[in-house]
Design a protein around this motif. Sequence first.
Motif, PDB file in Angstrom:
ATOM      1  N   ASP A 232       0.874  -1.140  -0.062  1.00 27.36           N
ATOM      2  CA  ASP A 232      -0.060   0.019  -0.042  1.00 27.36           C
ATOM      3  C   ASP A 232       0.913   1.271  -0.029  1.00 27.36           C
ATOM      4  OD1 ASP A 232       0.815   0.333   2.456  1.00 27.36           O
ATOM      5  OD2 ASP A 232      -1.017  -0.355   3.572  1.00 27.36           O
ATOM      6  N   GLU A 233       0.252   2.487  -0.042  1.00 30.30           N
ATOM      7  CA  GLU A 233       1.089   3.725  -0.178  1.00 30.30           C
ATOM      8  C   GLU A 233       1.850   4.128   0.944  1.00 30.30           C
ATOM      9  OE1 GLU A 233      -0.948   7.251  -1.144  1.00 30.30           O
ATOM     10  OE2 GLU A 233      -2.255   6.444  -2.670  1.00 30.30           O
ATOM     11  N   GLU A 234       1.602   3.639   2.141  1.00 32.91           N
ATOM     12  CA  GLU A 234       2.383   3.758   3.419  1.00 32.91           C
ATOM     13  C   GLU A 234       3.600   2.860   3.383  1.00 32.91           C
ATOM     14  OE1 GLU A 234       1.923   3.912   8.314  1.00 32.91           O
ATOM     15  OE2 GLU A 234       0.044   3.104   6.874  1.00 32.91           O
ATOM     16  N   ALA A 235       3.479   1.637   3.044  1.00 36.97           N
ATOM     17  CA  ALA A 235       4.747   0.798   2.969  1.00 36.97           C
ATOM     18  C   ALA A 235       5.400   0.970   1.777  1.00 36.97           C
ATOM     19  CB  ALA A 235       4.139  -0.875   2.638  1.00 36.97           C
ATOM     20  N   THR A 236       4.838   1.551   0.817  1.00 38.15           N
ATOM     21  CA  THR A 236       5.747   1.839  -0.350  1.00 38.15           C
ATOM     22  C   THR A 236       6.658   3.036  -0.086  1.00 38.15           C
ATOM     23  OG1 THR A 236       4.002   1.131  -2.108  1.00 38.15           O
ATOM     24  CG2 THR A 236       5.542   2.592  -3.003  1.00 38.15           C
ATOM     25  N   SER A 237       6.090   4.014   0.779  1.00 34.21           N
ATOM     26  CA  SER A 237       6.704   5.055   0.944  1.00 34.21           C
ATOM     27  C   SER A 237       7.994   4.746   2.034  1.00 34.21           C
ATOM     28  CB  SER A 237       5.750   6.112   1.732  1.00 34.21           C
ATOM     29  OG  SER A 237       6.501   7.447   1.968  1.00 34.21           O
ATOM     30  N   TYR A 238       7.508   4.076   2.872  1.00 32.17           N
ATOM     31  CA  TYR A 238       8.447   3.528   4.076  1.00 32.17           C
ATOM     32  C   TYR A 238       9.542   2.857   3.294  1.00 32.17           C
ATOM     33  CZ  TYR A 238      10.525   1.895   8.243  1.00 32.17           C
ATOM     34  OH  TYR A 238      11.475   1.571   9.288  1.00 32.17           O
ATOM     35  N   GLY A 281       6.975  -4.079  12.957  1.00 31.45           N
ATOM     36  CA  GLY A 281       7.050  -2.523  13.430  1.00 31.45           C
ATOM     37  C   GLY A 281       7.332  -1.550  12.508  1.00 31.45           C
ATOM     38  N   GLU A 282       7.568  -1.949  11.426  1.00 31.63           N
ATOM     39  CA  GLU A 282       7.456  -1.114  10.092  1.00 31.63           C
ATOM     40  C   GLU A 282       6.052  -0.492   9.728  1.00 31.63           C
ATOM     41  OE1 GLU A 282      10.587  -2.458   7.447  1.00 31.63           O
ATOM     42  OE2 GLU A 282      12.135  -2.119   8.887  1.00 31.63           O
ATOM     43  N   SER A 283       6.274   0.163   8.828  1.00 35.77           N
ATOM     44  CA  SER A 283       4.945   0.602   8.246  1.00 35.77           C
ATOM     45  C   SER A 283       3.966   0.220   6.993  1.00 35.77           C
ATOM     46  CB  SER A 283       4.991   2.446   8.017  1.00 35.77           C
ATOM     47  OG  SER A 283       5.551   3.098   9.178  1.00 35.77           O
ATOM     48  N   ASP A 329      -3.252 -10.809   3.735  1.00 39.44           N
ATOM     49  CA  ASP A 329      -2.632  -9.525   3.895  1.00 39.44           C
ATOM     50  C   ASP A 329      -1.572  -9.570   5.106  1.00 39.44           C
ATOM     51  OD1 ASP A 329      -4.120  -7.754   2.488  1.00 39.44           O
ATOM     52  OD2 ASP A 329      -5.635  -7.667   4.048  1.00 39.44           O
ATOM     53  N   THR A 330      -0.507  -8.980   5.002  1.00 46.98           N
ATOM     54  CA  THR A 330       0.528  -8.933   6.123  1.00 46.98           C
ATOM     55  C   THR A 330       1.190  -7.614   6.360  1.00 46.98           C
ATOM     56  OG1 THR A 330       2.586 -10.130   6.813  1.00 46.98           O
ATOM     57  CG2 THR A 330       2.259  -9.641   4.245  1.00 46.98           C
ATOM     58  N   GLU A 331       1.455  -7.384   7.587  1.00 40.88           N
ATOM     59  CA  GLU A 331       2.407  -6.219   7.925  1.00 40.88           C
ATOM     60  C   GLU A 331       3.737  -6.369   7.956  1.00 40.88           C
ATOM     61  OE1 GLU A 331       0.521  -4.785  11.474  1.00 40.88           O
ATOM     62  OE2 GLU A 331      -1.297  -4.084  10.391  1.00 40.88           O
ATOM     63  N   SER A 332       4.421  -7.559   7.943  1.00 40.20           N
ATOM     64  CA  SER A 332       5.787  -7.946   7.669  1.00 40.20           C
ATOM     65  C   SER A 332       6.083  -9.114   6.864  1.00 40.20           C
ATOM     66  CB  SER A 332       6.263  -7.969   9.281  1.00 40.20           C
ATOM     67  OG  SER A 332       5.860  -9.068  10.118  1.00 40.20           O
TER      68      SER A 332
END
Length: 375
Positions: A232-238, A281-283, A329-332
Amino acid sequence: MKKIITILLCVFMIIGGAAAAYAAAPADGTYSVAVSVSGGTGRATISSPVSLTVSGGEMKAKVVWSSGNYTWMKVNGVQYNNENIGGNSTFTIPVAALDTPIPVSAETVAMSEPHVIDYTLSFSSAGVSMKDNNSSQSSSSSQNQGGNQQDKPSVSGKDNSISQSGSSQTNDDNQQSESPSDDEKDEKHQNSDVIFVDNKYNSSTSVSAELLSEYEGKTLRISTIRGEVLFDEEATSYIASKAKGGVTLTTEDVTDNYKDYALAIDIKIKDESGNELFLDGESGKAFVKLKFDKDTEKDEMPKVYKISGENKEEITANYNENEGVISFDTESFCIYGVSLESEDSGSVIIVIASLAVLAAGALTAIIFFRKRKVK
């Protein structure tokens, strides 16, 4: 003594010439330069001249092959993916020096299975203005003659070849006029809200730093032979802000190390310095789609687990049997294991437990009534 003096003079001349060549760095601009290729079978060629862009002292060349079967090129261990899916394989690669042999490797799928072939490229300095060269007029002339031509590399007709000399034939011109130019493709890409790098042949896919720099307001979509990941945009930006250079997504099949699972994939994304990104813990979030074409029984359903050492955690996933794809979906990133489990296993356990309770109750009642009769 004369021999020693002669040798010293030769050494000084060589050092002086090398120093002069080193000091004469190419001036910023876009040039049309000749390229020579050695290695391989000789059947595949690179269109010459090529477009060479110099910015801040860094040189990059747009390489167009006479074949559409090349999926990636590697320079100094960094992988660069084909930019022209469906057409002649095109790559933008760094050039360390002019008039110098540069070893590269490229993967081709022209044969029954992918093969990696080693080549050596050499880019000519002829027509390239140097910073200490006051002949800016020749630089401008070179840019006007070469830049416009190379912005739209000629695409061949039915034989899928590009003229090695760089001269366009009538059929090539007609073919080119019907196809969108590189400028049009770039404009379409810039207007898109997705940075998309497609690779259906390898388990790893790289995104160049140049392409990643366009991250603002966009999502990042990377595909490999085993599926695709959409950040997503937040992960791409990070990822774009933390990465040193470009990034490479790998989807390694580690099923052999996890025998309890029908499929196990280790997903990682690293920058050019080897730093791993998108950890706990990342975005942001990522939407993962993995190819899963295993045969399943009627009562079986794939379940996905995040595996960390000896620990595992089930995560919500969807399975599309028609497409053979499982998504989540996953956050890491970590290792993801897909297990085939019976849909009715939970119900069976509940039924068995209920029957056991009923049986125990019935047995207790029988014993109770027998005791009353005895009394």
